[in-house]
Design a protein around this motif. Structure first.
Motif, PDB file in Angstrom:
ATOM      1  N   GLY A 177       2.558   8.657  -6.041  1.00 42.53           N
ATOM      2  CA  GLY A 177       3.186   9.897  -5.557  1.00 42.53           C
ATOM      3  C   GLY A 177       2.164  10.698  -4.767  1.00 42.53           C
ATOM      4  N   LEU A 178       2.512  11.065  -3.538  1.00 41.13           N
ATOM      5  CA  LEU A 178       1.526  11.698  -2.648  1.00 41.13           C
ATOM      6  C   LEU A 178       0.859  12.917  -3.272  1.00 41.13           C
ATOM      7  CD1 LEU A 178       3.036  11.584   0.960  1.00 41.13           C
ATOM      8  CD2 LEU A 178       1.452  10.011  -0.157  1.00 41.13           C
ATOM      9  N   ASN A 179       1.655  13.762  -3.966  1.00 37.74           N
ATOM     10  CA  ASN A 179       1.084  14.996  -4.506  1.00 37.74           C
ATOM     11  C   ASN A 179       0.219  14.762  -5.740  1.00 37.74           C
ATOM     12  OD1 ASN A 179       3.724  15.936  -2.989  1.00 37.74           O
ATOM     13  ND2 ASN A 179       2.316  17.668  -3.058  1.00 37.74           N
ATOM     14  N   ASN A 180       0.249  13.520  -6.265  1.00 37.14           N
ATOM     15  CA  ASN A 180      -0.610  13.209  -7.417  1.00 37.14           C
ATOM     16  C   ASN A 180      -1.944  12.602  -6.988  1.00 37.14           C
ATOM     17  OD1 ASN A 180       1.592  13.987  -9.028  1.00 37.14           O
ATOM     18  ND2 ASN A 180       2.433  11.910  -8.939  1.00 37.14           N
ATOM     19  N   ILE A 181      -2.142  12.412  -5.687  1.00 35.00           N
ATOM     20  CA  ILE A 181      -3.406  11.837  -5.217  1.00 35.00           C
ATOM     21  C   ILE A 181      -4.516  12.881  -5.391  1.00 35.00           C
ATOM     22  CG2 ILE A 181      -4.670  10.890  -3.243  1.00 35.00           C
ATOM     23  CD1 ILE A 181      -1.962   9.997  -2.085  1.00 35.00           C
ATOM     24  N   THR A 182      -5.541  12.500  -6.153  1.00 35.59           N
ATOM     25  CA  THR A 182      -6.696  13.381  -6.359  1.00 35.59           C
ATOM     26  C   THR A 182      -7.956  12.531  -6.252  1.00 35.59           C
ATOM     27  OG1 THR A 182      -6.707  12.935  -8.729  1.00 35.59           O
ATOM     28  CG2 THR A 182      -5.450  14.869  -7.994  1.00 35.59           C
ATOM     29  N   PHE A 183      -9.097  13.216  -6.270  1.00 32.83           N
ATOM     30  CA  PHE A 183     -10.375  12.499  -6.271  1.00 32.83           C
ATOM     31  C   PHE A 183     -10.429  11.529  -7.452  1.00 32.83           C
ATOM     32  CE2 PHE A 183     -14.712  12.003  -7.784  1.00 32.83           C
ATOM     33  CZ  PHE A 183     -15.381  11.606  -6.632  1.00 32.83           C
ATOM     34  N   ASP A 184      -9.971  11.988  -8.632  1.00 28.87           N
ATOM     35  CA  ASP A 184     -10.067  11.150  -9.833  1.00 28.87           C
ATOM     36  C   ASP A 184      -9.200   9.894  -9.728  1.00 28.87           C
ATOM     37  OD1 ASP A 184     -11.845  12.916 -10.933  1.00 28.87           O
ATOM     38  OD2 ASP A 184     -10.293  14.090 -11.951  1.00 28.87           O
TER      39      ASP A 184
ATOM     40  N   HIS B 289       0.833  -1.211   0.000  1.00 28.21           N
ATOM     41  CA  HIS B 289       0.000   0.000   0.000  1.00 28.21           C
ATOM     42  C   HIS B 289       0.870   1.265   0.000  1.00 28.21           C
ATOM     43  CE1 HIS B 289      -3.305   2.704   1.083  1.00 28.21           C
ATOM     44  NE2 HIS B 289      -2.665   3.078   2.170  1.00 28.21           N
TER      45      HIS B 289
ATOM     46  N   TYR C 237     -18.754   0.957   4.087  1.00 20.94           N
ATOM     47  CA  TYR C 237     -19.881   1.558   3.362  1.00 20.94           C
ATOM     48  C   TYR C 237     -19.402   2.247   2.085  1.00 20.94           C
ATOM     49  CZ  TYR C 237     -23.781   4.673   2.302  1.00 20.94           C
ATOM     50  OH  TYR C 237     -24.789   5.343   1.660  1.00 20.94           O
ATOM     51  N   VAL C 238     -18.357   3.039   2.203  1.00 23.33           N
ATOM     52  CA  VAL C 238     -17.909   3.792   1.024  1.00 23.33           C
ATOM     53  C   VAL C 238     -17.263   2.849   0.000  1.00 23.33           C
ATOM     54  CG1 VAL C 238     -15.591   4.489   1.836  1.00 23.33           C
ATOM     55  CG2 VAL C 238     -16.857   5.966   0.272  1.00 23.33           C
TER      56      VAL C 238
ATOM     57  N   HIS D 281       3.266   5.978  -2.512  1.00 20.89           N
ATOM     58  CA  HIS D 281       4.392   6.914  -2.530  1.00 20.89           C
ATOM     59  C   HIS D 281       5.209   6.833  -3.818  1.00 20.89           C
ATOM     60  CE1 HIS D 281       4.439   8.383   1.776  1.00 20.89           C
ATOM     61  NE2 HIS D 281       3.535   7.432   1.817  1.00 20.89           N
TER      62      HIS D 281
ATOM     63  N   PHE E 118     -19.546   3.203  -3.391  1.00 15.67           N
ATOM     64  CA  PHE E 118     -19.028   4.242  -4.283  1.00 15.67           C
ATOM     65  C   PHE E 118     -19.295   3.888  -5.756  1.00 15.67           C
ATOM     66  CE2 PHE E 118     -15.729   6.314  -6.820  1.00 15.67           C
ATOM     67  CZ  PHE E 118     -15.951   7.625  -6.431  1.00 15.67           C
TER      68      PHE E 118
ATOM     69  N   ILE F 155      -8.485   8.196  -6.917  1.00 19.43           N
ATOM     70  CA  ILE F 155      -9.151   7.235  -6.026  1.00 19.43           C
ATOM     71  C   ILE F 155     -10.423   6.693  -6.696  1.00 19.43           C
ATOM     72  CG2 ILE F 155     -10.105   6.850  -3.715  1.00 19.43           C
ATOM     73  CD1 ILE F 155      -7.117   7.596  -3.741  1.00 19.43           C
TER      74      ILE F 155
END
Lengths: 131, 133
Positions: free
Chosen positions: A49-56, A40, A124-125, A45, A129, A58
């Motif tokens: 890459g942490l700064n590339n994590i976005t809603f899209d 994980h 639940y999520v 990482h 989702f 996930i």
């Protein structure tokens, strides 16, 4: 629970009751969690890459037509194994340090209620989702 | 009831106790475990926001994006890897008691494995921050 036991951290509980099952659970889930959490963290990482994590990112991994179900399964297993491991480990600490019976029952009740809602919220999520 | 039963007595005893490397491993394992459990609650709730709305989730993304939070992420990374590999050492000792004579070597190996895995991850995180500056 002896908090100051020398060297041997946690001798196997005697008998075949809840504490023995708990002892095995911590070791079996711990071994599986070690592999899953290393994957994980390496994935989030290195690969993403942490700064590339976005809603899209996930949303994309949970709704991917090929591997979406696999990701949801991985996340669900990680959620349940880790939180139950975390509840039980926190319970050990509460039992070691809170000696007043009333406060101990109160703290453990609070622990179970909080983690129960967190597991339900997480599951639940993962199940509901849809983008 | 001994002095170890009060938080202050426990702290004093914890710091002064000369249990060697196994004792320090025990303290780090417990502190790390409690810290990870606390973070897990936050982590599940922030991921839960994915199901609420895109805006609700992105409002919490500073946890993973902000430079100021990054040192906490690194402490957490170290805590998770230490707990995982020290846990494997505990499993080995508990299921194969004859391995107990290698406790010190295994405790040292845990540190080496953890640092070898965590330091490059911290490097990647820094590169990642710089390229998104």
């Amino acid at each position: 629970m002896a908090s100051m036991t020398k060297y041997a951290r946690s001798p196997r509980p005697q008998g075949s009751g809840f504490e023995l099952a708990s002892w095995f659970y911590m070791r079996v889930s711990g071994a599986i969690l070690s592999l899953m959490i290393v994957f994980h963290l390496m994935w989030m990482h290195y690969v993403i890459g942490l700064n590339n994590i976005t809603f899209d990112v996930i949303a994309g991994r949970w709704t991917d037509p090929n591997v979406g179900t696999l990701w949801r399964t991985f996340d669900l297993v990680l959620l349940i194994l880790a939180l139950v491991h975390g509840i039980n480990g926190t319970r050990f600490a509460l039992e070691d340090y809170i000696h007043n019976r009333g406060w101990r029952v109160f703290a453990k009740t609070l622990l179970f209620v909080v983690f129960f809602f967190v597991i339900i919220a997480g599951a639940y999520v993962i199940f509901t989702f849809n983008g | 009831m001994s002095a170890t039963n009060s938080p202050r007595g426990f702290l004093a005893k914890t710091i002064s106790y000369k249990g060697g490397i196994g004792h320090w491993s025990w303290i780090l394992h417990r502190l790390g475990g409690l810290g990870i459990a606390a973070f897990l609650i936050l982590h599940i709730l922030d991921i839960f926001m994915v199901g609420v709305s895109k805006e609700a989730f992105e409002a919490l993304l500073f946890i993973y994006h902000a430079a100021i939070i990054r040192p906490f992420i690194w402490a957490l990374l170290f805590g998770v890897f230490y707990h995982a590999f020290n846990g494997i050492r505990i499993i080995i000792q508990d299921f194969w008691p004859h391995m107990f004579k290698y406790q010190k070597q295994m405790a040292t190996a845990v540190w080496i494995i953890v640092l070898v895995l965590v330091i490059p991850l911290i490097g990647i995180d820094i590169m990642n921050l710089l390229t998104h500056g």
